[in-house]
Write an enzyme that holds these catalytic residues in place. Sequence first.
Site, mmCIF file in Angstrom:
data_model
loop_
_atom_site.group_PDB
_atom_site.id
_atom_site.type_symbol
_atom_site.label_atom_id
_atom_site.label_comp_id
_atom_site.label_asym_id
_atom_site.label_seq_id
_atom_site.Cartn_x
_atom_site.Cartn_y
_atom_site.Cartn_z
ATOM 1 N N ASN A 81 0.839 -1.185 0.000
ATOM 2 C CA ASN A 81 0.000 0.000 0.000
ATOM 3 C C ASN A 81 0.882 1.246 0.000
ATOM 4 O OD1 ASN A 81 -2.328 1.703 0.370
ATOM 5 N ND2 ASN A 81 -3.347 -0.026 1.361
ATOM 6 N N HIS A 136 23.778 2.200 11.951
ATOM 7 C CA HIS A 136 24.959 3.032 12.143
ATOM 8 C C HIS A 136 25.680 2.638 13.426
ATOM 9 C CE1 HIS A 136 23.559 5.715 8.950
ATOM 10 N NE2 HIS A 136 22.356 5.505 9.445
ATOM 11 N N GLY A 184 -0.441 -1.593 8.708
ATOM 12 C CA GLY A 184 0.007 -0.222 8.497
ATOM 13 C C GLY A 184 0.989 0.246 9.562
ATOM 14 N N ALA A 241 -0.689 -3.537 13.110
ATOM 15 C CA ALA A 241 -0.419 -2.140 12.772
ATOM 16 C C ALA A 241 0.380 -1.452 13.870
ATOM 17 C CB ALA A 241 -1.728 -1.405 12.529
ATOM 18 N N LYS A 267 5.795 -8.529 19.699
ATOM 19 C CA LYS A 267 5.875 -9.804 20.396
ATOM 20 C C LYS A 267 4.713 -10.703 19.972
ATOM 21 C CE LYS A 267 3.328 -8.111 24.348
ATOM 22 N NZ LYS A 267 3.284 -7.820 25.730
#
Length: 182
Positions: free
Chosen positions: A82, A112, A138, A156, A176
Amino acid sequence: MTEKEKMLAGQAYDAWEPELLALRANAKKLCHQFNQLCPSENDKRNQIINALISPKGKCHIEANFFCDYGINIEVGDNFYANHNLVILDVCKVKVGNNVMFGPNVMLSTATHPLDAIERRSTEYGKPIVIGNDVWLGGNVSILPGITIGDKAVIGAGSVVTKDIAGNGVYAGNPCKFIKPLV
């Protein structure tokens, strides 16, 4: 060993090296072209995606889509993403078959050094692997080095900081196990 070879091997590398700059510039150009197309221009959209990530079958990505290189992304057959997918692909990203991403999903192989001085001049990455029949809801974020097993559903807003076994529902920050799939 070139900086590109170091990058793909997960070693510290210089991201500002000319070859890597040129590869990123090409990916940014293709993403920009893709994101500017009318949604009905499916042939042009597919041409750009095929040039950028070389999907292994049916693939549909909604605009906007952003990536670092594209050439390090492999998606299987029947892939759907999406709007607002971001993939930072300094290392390989491998996505299986029949995978769906909700809006605003972010996969980052880039990371990093913790040391501030070292962080000024180098970065490195860890690959991401997503199995078959996975659904990312999402606003899911997948961090460097993560493997997600087959048939996982990631709720989400989840931030995936550890490997996911699969065949279950997972959610949260950090993500989890919630329950098995029936």
